[in-house]
Motif scaffolding. Structure first.
Motif, PDB file in Angstrom:
ATOM      1  N   PHE A 136      14.315   4.426 -41.726  1.00  0.00           N
ATOM      2  CA  PHE A 136      13.883   4.189 -43.104  1.00  0.00           C
ATOM      3  C   PHE A 136      14.289   5.384 -43.959  1.00  0.00           C
ATOM      4  N   GLY A 178      12.407   8.326 -42.192  1.00  0.00           N
ATOM      5  CA  GLY A 178      11.476   7.972 -41.123  1.00  0.00           C
ATOM      6  C   GLY A 178      12.223   7.300 -39.982  1.00  0.00           C
ATOM      7  N   TYR A 210       8.470   9.340 -35.452  1.00  0.00           N
ATOM      8  CA  TYR A 210       7.260   8.643 -35.019  1.00  0.00           C
ATOM      9  C   TYR A 210       7.327   8.193 -33.564  1.00  0.00           C
ATOM     10  N   ALA A 211       6.155   7.862 -33.045  1.00  0.00           N
ATOM     11  CA  ALA A 211       5.980   7.333 -31.680  1.00  0.00           C
ATOM     12  C   ALA A 211       6.674   8.278 -30.686  1.00  0.00           C
ATOM     13  N   THR A 212       7.481   7.734 -29.783  1.00  0.00           N
ATOM     14  CA  THR A 212       8.081   8.588 -28.754  1.00  0.00           C
ATOM     15  C   THR A 212       9.098   9.580 -29.333  1.00  0.00           C
ATOM     16  N   PHE A 272      12.087   5.566 -36.013  1.00  0.00           N
ATOM     17  CA  PHE A 272      11.229   4.934 -35.011  1.00  0.00           C
ATOM     18  C   PHE A 272      12.045   4.427 -33.832  1.00  0.00           C
ATOM     19  N   LYS A 292      10.513  12.482 -40.815  1.00  0.00           N
ATOM     20  CA  LYS A 292       9.317  12.002 -40.121  1.00  0.00           C
ATOM     21  C   LYS A 292       9.740  11.268 -38.854  1.00  0.00           C
ATOM     22  N   LYS A 295      15.645   2.756 -33.220  1.00  0.00           N
ATOM     23  CA  LYS A 295      15.815   1.348 -33.599  1.00  0.00           C
ATOM     24  C   LYS A 295      15.685   1.169 -35.113  1.00  0.00           C
ATOM     25  N   LEU A 296      14.752   1.894 -35.727  1.00  0.00           N
ATOM     26  CA  LEU A 296      14.475   1.703 -37.149  1.00  0.00           C
ATOM     27  C   LEU A 296      14.682   3.005 -37.913  1.00  0.00           C
ATOM     28  N   PRO A 299      12.070   1.317 -30.840  1.00  0.00           N
ATOM     29  CA  PRO A 299      11.617  -0.073 -31.000  1.00  0.00           C
ATOM     30  C   PRO A 299      10.091  -0.130 -30.914  1.00  0.00           C
ATOM     31  N   VAL A 300       9.456  -0.730 -31.912  1.00  0.00           N
ATOM     32  CA  VAL A 300       7.995  -0.859 -31.912  1.00  0.00           C
ATOM     33  C   VAL A 300       7.606  -2.235 -32.440  1.00  0.00           C
ATOM     34  N   GLY A 301       6.381  -2.635 -32.121  1.00  0.00           N
ATOM     35  CA  GLY A 301       5.863  -3.897 -32.618  1.00  0.00           C
ATOM     36  C   GLY A 301       4.381  -3.943 -32.358  1.00  0.00           C
ATOM     37  N   GLY A 302       3.690  -4.848 -33.031  1.00  0.00           N
ATOM     38  CA  GLY A 302       2.245  -4.957 -32.825  1.00  0.00           C
ATOM     39  C   GLY A 302       1.785  -6.209 -33.533  1.00  0.00           C
TER      40      GLY A 302
END
Lengths: 368, 77
Positions: free
Chosen positions: B50, B69, B10-12, B71, B8, B47-48, B73-76
């Protein structure tokens, strides 16, 4: 308009601060592109996405309501996924959500809103969630509290999980002030009491947001102990627990969570008092020079000589004042706890309970 | 059937999504780092990581059937 007392210093600090926000990948790239709802996939992947009123930690339909999906939908329909919520914002994590004909419905729903009315209630239709977000705003309801309340109503059997039309009808009833609407409008804890439901995800009467405290234990410490009631923004341990920002602390172990939550609560109390947006935290936690630039904007604005240590002292002072207020309002250590079912019922997929000991929760504010 | 993993992105990182991500061949070396190389994803943009919901390092060795999974770098919040 307010003028800085030391314009040169303020201007230089503000320039460095904005550069730092643009340089950090979270504030400079992730938040503008996808908004806060980029978290749906992350928290779901981590098995910490509260689903069906905090029964499970993964939602099979999370991808249908993720930040990636909604940003794409907004772009396709002629909305806008990158929009500042105020003039001059350097991050621009907000957006414009429009319907299939391009008509404005609401601002881009935040992650917690999408979760509360979405995954928490088994609802995976972005248009339904946007409609509920609009209703909450229009009536004057907190989206987290209202989504958690609908989740409890679903648990109580008032409507089925996933019943989109039913969820909209219940929120409309709150606005109409019907007898049922008045119960629901009084919030999650009140609704659970009215219908005899133990599983009310609340602390100090306030509903928990979109991170299950069993699988993000630093967040559980913050929910339990912050004087605000279960508030993720009071000490956002998701940073080090999940996002690897500002450290790296295993979210599934009780070790290190009290210290993590304490440090974040202290820093956040100070930051909130300045009026800075909380999302600058991603950049200032990781970049020492951006933290210093933030402090220097305050020094330039007010002609102060604030240091990093002063910021921590300010945060502690604020928290102690809040706790003093709570004490005099009748709150004790017994209120700095999660509901007991979080210690008893394991959350899939990691099958974890909340196991940070009470005595450790009581040591969060250890300077008092 | 050769061993596979569930991938999986995600994002960019979605730009690197391969065909059949749900049943992607387990890399011979089995490490996450070798998986990134096969997918053509520069290590520094991830960055992440899983694996089955637990954050791991690039050296982590994958098993058949793992859910992976990735990712940026993300945050919110």
């Amino acid at each position: 308009m307010r003028k800085p007392k030391n314009p040169e210093k303020f201007k230089a600090a503000n320039k460095a601060f904005n550069e730092g926000l643009r340089r950090h990948p979270v504030t400079g790239e992730g938040l503008p592109a996808f908004g806060t709802n980029v978290l749906t996939n992350v928290i779901n992947e981590a098995g910490a996405y509260p689903t069906y009123n905090f029964k499970e930690g993964r939602y099979a339909d999370a991808g249908k309501i993720s930040g990636e999906t909604i940003a794409q939908l907004e772009t396709e329909r002629g909305g806008n996924p990158t929009h500042g919520c105020h003039v001059g914002c350097a991050i621009r994590c907000s957006g414009i959500f429009v319907d299939k004909d391009g008509n404005y419905i609401t601002k881009q729903p935040e992650y917690e809103t999408v979760w509360a009315h979405g995954g928490n209630c088994g609802i995976c239709d972005p248009d339904v969630i946007a409609r509920l977000d609009f209703l909450d705003d229009n009536i004057g309801l907190d989206t987290i509290e209202m989504g958690a309340t609908i989740g409890v109503a679903m648990e109580a059997g008032l409507l089925a999980f996933g019943d989109s039309a039913g969820a909209i009808r219940l929120v409309e009833e709150v606005g109409q002030g019907t007898p049922l609407g008045r119960i629901l409008g009084s919030g999650c804890a009140f609704t659970a009491k009215a219908f005899g439901i133990e599983r009310a995800p609340v602390v100090k009467g306030q509903a928990m947001p979109a991170y299950d405290p069993r699988a993000v234990k630093g967040m559980g410490v913050t929910y339990a102990t912050t004087p605000m009631g279960a508030d993720h923004t009071a000490g956002y341990a998701v940073t080090a627990n999940i996002l690897k920002v500002g450290g790296d602390v295993d979210p599934l172990s009780p070790a290190g969570q009290v210290e993590l939550s304490r440090n974040l609560q202290v820093a956040t109390a100070a930051l909130d008092a300045t009026g800075f947006c909380l999302f600058i935290a991603f950049a200032i936690l990781d970049q020492a020079d951006t933290f210093q630039a933030m402090v220097d904007t305050l020094n330039g604005m007010y002609d102060w000589n604030l240091t990093g240590d002063d910021v921590a002292a300010l945060g502690k002072k604020i928290l102690s004042m809040e706790r003093d207020f709570n004490r005099r309002a009748g709150f004790t250590a017994a209120h700095d706890r999660l509901p007991r079912y979080f210690q008893r019922e394991a959350l899939p997929p990691h099958n974890v309970t909340f196991d940070v000991a009470d005595k450790h929760l009581d040591s969060v504010f250890n300077w008092e | 059937m050769p061993p596979t993993i569930e991938l999986k992105l995600y994002a960019t990182l979605a730009a690197f999504q391969p065909a059949e991500a749900e049943r992607f061949p387990l890399p011979p070396e089995a490490s996450v780092a070798s998986l990134l190389a096969i997918l053509g994803i520069p290590a520094e943009v991830v960055k992440l990581i899983f694996v089955n919901g637990v954050r791991v390092d690039p050296a982590f060795r994958l098993q058949p059937g793992d859910r992976v999974g990735l990712f940026p770098p993300v945050g919110g919040g």
